[in-house]
Structures are given as C-alpha cells and as structure tokens.
Design a protein around this motif. Sequence first.
Motif, mmCIF file in Angstrom:
data_model
loop_
_atom_site.group_PDB
_atom_site.id
_atom_site.type_symbol
_atom_site.label_atom_id
_atom_site.label_comp_id
_atom_site.label_asym_id
_atom_site.label_seq_id
_atom_site.Cartn_x
_atom_site.Cartn_y
_atom_site.Cartn_z
ATOM 1 N N ASN A 1 0.849 -1.188 0.000
ATOM 2 C CA ASN A 1 0.000 0.000 0.000
ATOM 3 C C ASN A 1 0.886 1.240 0.000
ATOM 4 O O ASN A 1 1.571 1.528 0.978
ATOM 5 C CB ASN A 1 -0.911 0.008 1.238
ATOM 6 N N LYS B 1 9.602 14.795 5.809
ATOM 7 C CA LYS B 1 8.338 15.295 6.338
ATOM 8 C C LYS B 1 7.243 14.237 6.247
ATOM 9 O O LYS B 1 6.457 14.031 7.184
ATOM 10 C CB LYS B 1 7.903 16.548 5.578
ATOM 11 N N LEU B 2 7.190 13.548 5.089
ATOM 12 C CA LEU B 2 6.171 12.522 4.880
ATOM 13 C C LEU B 2 6.341 11.365 5.860
ATOM 14 O O LEU B 2 5.366 10.883 6.451
ATOM 15 C CB LEU B 2 6.244 12.002 3.443
ATOM 16 N N VAL B 3 7.589 10.932 6.045
ATOM 17 C CA VAL B 3 7.867 9.825 6.959
ATOM 18 C C VAL B 3 7.526 10.212 8.397
ATOM 19 O O VAL B 3 6.964 9.416 9.157
ATOM 20 C CB VAL B 3 9.342 9.398 6.854
ATOM 21 N N THR B 4 7.849 11.438 8.768
ATOM 22 C CA THR B 4 7.540 11.916 10.116
ATOM 23 C C THR B 4 6.029 11.906 10.365
ATOM 24 O O THR B 4 5.556 11.566 11.451
ATOM 25 C CB THR B 4 8.074 13.340 10.329
ATOM 26 N N LEU B 5 5.286 12.252 9.326
ATOM 27 C CA LEU B 5 3.833 12.327 9.443
ATOM 28 C C LEU B 5 3.167 10.952 9.441
ATOM 29 O O LEU B 5 2.280 10.677 10.269
ATOM 30 C CB LEU B 5 3.267 13.164 8.287
ATOM 31 N N LYS B 6 3.620 10.066 8.542
ATOM 32 C CA LYS B 6 2.909 8.798 8.351
ATOM 33 C C LYS B 6 3.646 7.566 8.866
ATOM 34 O O LYS B 6 3.022 6.515 9.042
ATOM 35 C CB LYS B 6 2.582 8.623 6.863
ATOM 36 N N GLN B 7 4.933 7.671 9.096
ATOM 37 C CA GLN B 7 5.757 6.580 9.611
ATOM 38 C C GLN B 7 5.443 5.230 8.950
ATOM 39 O O GLN B 7 4.928 4.312 9.607
ATOM 40 C CB GLN B 7 5.599 6.487 11.131
ATOM 41 N N PRO B 8 5.757 5.091 7.689
ATOM 42 C CA PRO B 8 5.501 3.831 6.978
ATOM 43 C C PRO B 8 6.456 2.735 7.428
ATOM 44 O O PRO B 8 7.454 2.996 8.108
ATOM 45 C CB PRO B 8 5.771 4.208 5.519
ATOM 46 N N LYS B 9 6.144 1.521 7.052
ATOM 47 C CA LYS B 9 7.017 0.390 7.386
ATOM 48 C C LYS B 9 8.280 0.414 6.521
ATOM 49 O O LYS B 9 9.357 0.042 6.976
ATOM 50 C CB LYS B 9 6.273 -0.927 7.173
ATOM 51 N N ILE C 1 1.437 4.802 0.575
ATOM 52 C CA ILE C 1 0.680 5.798 1.343
ATOM 53 C C ILE C 1 1.103 7.231 1.040
ATOM 54 O O ILE C 1 0.511 8.164 1.575
ATOM 55 C CB ILE C 1 0.811 5.532 2.853
ATOM 56 N N GLY C 2 2.116 7.402 0.188
ATOM 57 C CA GLY C 2 2.520 8.754 -0.157
ATOM 58 C C GLY C 2 3.720 8.775 -1.075
ATOM 59 O O GLY C 2 4.540 7.864 -1.060
#
Length: 208
Positions: free
Chosen positions: A23, A36-44, A25-26
């Motif tokens: 999936n 910034k994206l990783v900080t916000l969504k913290q993907p695996k 996610i961004g």
Amino acid sequence: MAEDHQMLIDGVKSFFEYDENINIIGTVNNGEDLVKLVTLKQPKLIITDIRMPKMDGIEAAKIIKKQFPHIHILAMTMFDQPDAIKQMLNAGANGYILKNSGIKMLSKAISSVSNGETFFDPNVAFNFMNGYVNDNVTIGKSDKVLLSNREKEILHLIANGKTSKEIAESLFLAKTTIDTHRKNMIRKLDLSSGSELVKYAIDKKYQF
C-alpha cells in the motif's frame, strides 16, 4: 516513495494499485519532503532515489534512520558505483536496486526488505557486495543480466580456453582480480561452478 521523476512514480503506483500486500501511502519528489512525509505517516518501508533536489536520498536516509530506526529503507537508483552503494548502506539503507532492473525486481526487493532482510540487485557492484553477504541477505535474480565490458572481455578469453593466470597477464591485471571477476559472473549468471561458467562462455562465444 521519493523520486524526482513523476513518470516513474506513476508507473510504480499503477503496478501496485491492486496488490493487497503493498500500500503506497505517499509519494514525494525530493528528500526534504520525504523526511516530512515519513515523520507524518511513519511507513514500514520507504523507497528512495539517491540524487534528488533539496536533499538527496543519502542525507534523507540518515535523518530518517536516526529518528525512526525501525523503518526499512530501499534505495532505487541508477548509480551502481561502489561509493554510492557504501554511502547509502552506511546511511541505513536495507536494500539497493537499479531502476532498470524492472518492476518485478522491485516487488521482490520490497518483500525481502519488509521482512527484515537485506536485498541487493544482482547487477550492482558485486566486488563491494561480497562484504555484506550473509544468511540474512537476498540477492535478486534477473532475466536481464548486465555484464560489464571487462567481464565480457574476460568471458571471451575464457571461451578461448585461457586460464585466470593467462587472462591476468594479457590484461595486465592481478590473477586475484580475474578470479574475483569469475566469481562475480558466476553469481550474476546464476551458475553453480567455474565449469558452468566455462560452458556458458563457450556457448556465448560469438555473441559478444
């Protein structure tokens, strides 16, 4: 996913659109936005290019790994130089593949890295990679094998019955260097022995 070529992002998104196990996610187009994206969504897992505007993938990986050491990082780039690979791995990358390896290779890399393995594209800097190979490392297999010009040259000499010592003398290289090239070609071509490499070289003799 961080990549400054939107067309590549769109292609990857399209391929995995109906994949139940992946999936996306961004997506972003530079290293700063990736952090910034990783900080916000913290993907695996994140997929990142190396050369990008504002902040490159190496610097972004360092920041992300420092803040979120549990996040897996897969580098997807055109750079196959040992220095680039070393810098990316030292920054915390868990996998390294080339963009021209194809979407199936990417899928395998994502699966391996997500499971805590280290994944290497079969066509990246095998001499450098040898120091990282262990039971927790997956080396991808590709139908498209990219031998370097030097490897093709050595393969041609092998097809002509030359020994490693003879090849080394004719190319003004050390015998150990030729032996390393042989091992790398066996790995790249998914062969099991030196004798299979000789047979392969003879079979391909007039295709170089």
